[in-house]
Design a protein around this motif. Structure first.
Motif, short mmCIF file in Angstrom:
data_model
loop_
_atom_site.label_atom_id
_atom_site.label_comp_id
_atom_site.label_asym_id
_atom_site.label_seq_id
_atom_site.Cartn_x
_atom_site.Cartn_y
_atom_site.Cartn_z
N LEU A 45 5.68 -33.30 -0.69
CA LEU A 45 5.65 -34.24 0.43
C LEU A 45 5.04 -33.60 1.67
CD1 LEU A 45 9.10 -36.07 0.13
CD2 LEU A 45 6.92 -36.61 -0.94
N VAL A 46 5.42 -32.35 1.94
CA VAL A 46 4.87 -31.64 3.09
C VAL A 46 3.35 -31.48 2.94
CG1 VAL A 46 4.81 -29.41 4.30
CG2 VAL A 46 7.01 -30.43 3.66
N SER A 47 2.92 -31.14 1.73
CA SER A 47 1.49 -30.98 1.46
C SER A 47 0.74 -32.28 1.70
CB SER A 47 1.29 -30.52 0.01
OG SER A 47 -0.07 -30.45 -0.31
N ARG A 48 1.29 -33.39 1.26
CA ARG A 48 0.63 -34.68 1.43
C ARG A 48 0.62 -35.15 2.88
NH1 ARG A 48 3.62 -36.74 -4.08
NH2 ARG A 48 2.69 -35.06 -5.32
N LEU A 49 1.58 -34.70 3.66
CA LEU A 49 1.59 -35.01 5.08
C LEU A 49 0.57 -34.17 5.84
CD1 LEU A 49 5.45 -35.26 5.53
CD2 LEU A 49 3.84 -37.10 6.07
N ARG A 50 0.35 -32.95 5.40
CA ARG A 50 -0.55 -32.04 6.12
C ARG A 50 -2.01 -32.20 5.73
NH1 ARG A 50 1.98 -29.17 9.52
NH2 ARG A 50 4.01 -28.20 9.17
#
Length: 514
Positions: free
Chosen positions: A260-265
């Motif tokens: 999720l963090v990767s997809r937000l960044r």
């Protein structure tokens, strides 16, 4: 002759009965248990309109300067207090323990987390062996997740091996010491009189003799049963060691959180997915310059919170009746209808911010409509209709459901604690964290992010209540008041005062001076 009614009348009588039996199938939302309901169907029929139309118009037309954006997203500078290289004052573990300590923890994930930290401290005080804490079924969300389903138990035991003894379950000779055993009758091995904020001396006087007599002691209730003051530094540091080092989520929670963090960044084309179904391990070879920033908003606007506050949220008489019924059914009179008017509650800053209101606050602080916003929250009271205004201000708003496939979410589906754990993990990796209203998640995040010097914006509830009551306020006036009122509420370390929680204010107990 008179024993049986005429056949025609029997048919007429059967029709209403058949209709009643079919009601749950034809209208299932009418029969949803209150504890599982999103908003009640009554309140959905009265979808509230924006309550601050004048401010909303200004917010939608807002322009944010590059200078304001830069200042908002700039990480916190180094401060006087920092994380310690070593947490805890290692004292030699005695050759044998006094017995086994059990604790039964209620509440949500973050309340249970604090209880786990206190349980370790009590075990240390008593030189007892801690049994992995039992997490009670949450009465609101009906979540039965266990410690081992949420936290990496082997990591927990390993980190604390030099501080206390921890076992996953009691030895066979004590297998009778269960929750059901203590629920059935008064038991001499159960301690149910632990006062709120009990001292270390209280445990030595009241629990140690039970341990020495029976070899096991069960403490229930246990939440908030250890004082924050007058504790040896060794105990304070140990509590922080548990909170910041020993409590790590299970691997599949961390993997989903990293995705999720990767997809937000990063842009969608760089998502960490293989097809649509499986999380791929995040690569460490990325160009950090390409990473985008994102903010996590913990909305904390569920039905439980709305009912508990006794505030008016614009849903009219139907909503007020629905929330009053919820208070009666769920809390059975323990939470009464407020004696204050809505205006009095708001002027005192005692009403949780609605999605519309926190959206206006974020816009006034300088977050523009290109902000990547992650919504960390359980079911929002009012559903999509309630957050539509917030989405209009921040169209790039995401959550677990929008960022991850149903296959990726299968292990956490319907598990409130695991859903909260994912939100906690993503929140800890965000550039900025904002909580719409104070609460256990807010307190946990303020403390944990303070510990690692990450920016956390704490809404000034005393300021916001009167601002939203003033219907004549223009957008520039509102924005100026918001910016000025939050200058010193973005992560500046505040030293813990007497009776305050060290889980919210880790300095000076758990931090070292730079």
């Amino acid at each position: 002759m008179g024993r049986y009614p005429p056949r025609q009348n029997n048919r007429r009588g059967a029709m209403p009965i058949l209709f009643v039996l079919l009601l749950p199938i034809l209208f299932p939302s009418l029969f949803t248990p209150l504890s599982h309901a999103s908003p009640s169907i009554i309140s959905e029929w009265n979808t509230p309109k924006p309550r601050h139309s004048r401010l909303l118009k200004g917010a939608l037309q807002r322009e944010t300067s590059l200078e304001q954006q830069s200042e908002l997203w700039t990480p916190l500078p180094k401060q006087e207090w920092k994380t310690c290289k070593v947490l805890g004052i290692a004292s030699r573990l005695p050759e044998s323990s006094e017995g086994y300590i059990q604790v039964f923890l209620d509440g949500g994930l973050n309340q249970q987390r604090m209880g786990i930290c206190d349980a370790v401290a009590v075990a240390k005080i008593l030189n007892a062996t801690l049994v992995i804490p039992y997490l009670e079924v949450n009465p609101v969300w009906q979540d039965s997740s266990t410690f081992m389903e949420i936290f990496d138990v082997d990591h927990f035991i390993s980190v604390l091996k030099d501080d206390i003894r921890v076992v996953k379950e009691l030895p066979d000779e004590y297998s009778w010491s269960t929750r059901e055993y203590y629920a059935a009758a008064i038991r001499s091995t159960r301690i149910k009189t632990a006062p709120v904020r009990a001292s270390a001396h209280w445990y030595l006087e009241n629990v140690l003799p039970v341990l020495q007599s029976y070899g096991v002691a069960a403490i229930a209730p246990f939440s908030h049963r250890l004082d924050f003051d007058n504790m040896p530094m060794e105990i304070q540091r140990l509590r922080c060691k548990v909170n910041f080092q020993a409590l790590v989520f299970v691997p599949h929670i961390r993997a989903l959180g990293d995705a999720l963090v990767s997809r937000l960044r990063y842009s969608p084309s760089r998502n960490e997915m293989v097809g649509d179904n499986y999380i791929r391990e995040v690569s460490g070879s990325r160009d950090d310059q390409a990473a985008g920033k994102f903010v996590v908003l913990h909305l904390r606007f569920d039905k439980d919170m709305a009912a508990h506050s006794a505030c008016d949220f614009g849903g009219g008489k139907a909503e007020k009746l629905a929330l009053a019924k919820y208070r009666q059914v769920i809390w059975q009179g323990r939470v009464l209808n407020s004696q204050f008017t809505d205006e009095e509650l708001r002027s005192q800053g005692r009403c949780p911010l609605t999605p519309e209101e926190i959206g206006l606050v974020l816009a006034a602080l300088g977050f523009d409509n290109n902000t990547r916003l992650y919504l960390a929250s359980h079911k929002v009271y009012g559903g999509e209709a309630r957050i539509s205004t917030l989405r209009s201000l921040f169209p790039l708003m995401e959550d677990k459901k929008s960022l991850a496939s149903s296959e990726e979410r299968v292990k956490i589906k319907g598990k409130a604690s695991l859903l909260a754990a994912v939100d906690y993990y993503v929140s800890m990796h965000s550039d900025i964290f904002v909580s719409a209203s104070p609460g256990n998640m807010h307190n946990a995040m303020v403390g944990h992010r303070t510990y690692i010097n990450m920016k956390t914006i704490r809404p000034n509830m005393a300021l916001l209540g009167p601002l939203f009551l003033n219907k004549n306020l223009t957008w520039p006036e509102f924005q100026e008041a918001i910016i000025e009122g939050h200058k010193n509420r973005q992560g500046i370390i505040r030293l813990r005062k007497k009776e305050q929680s060290l889980y919210t204010y880790p300095a000076p107990d758990c931090m070292c001076q730079a």
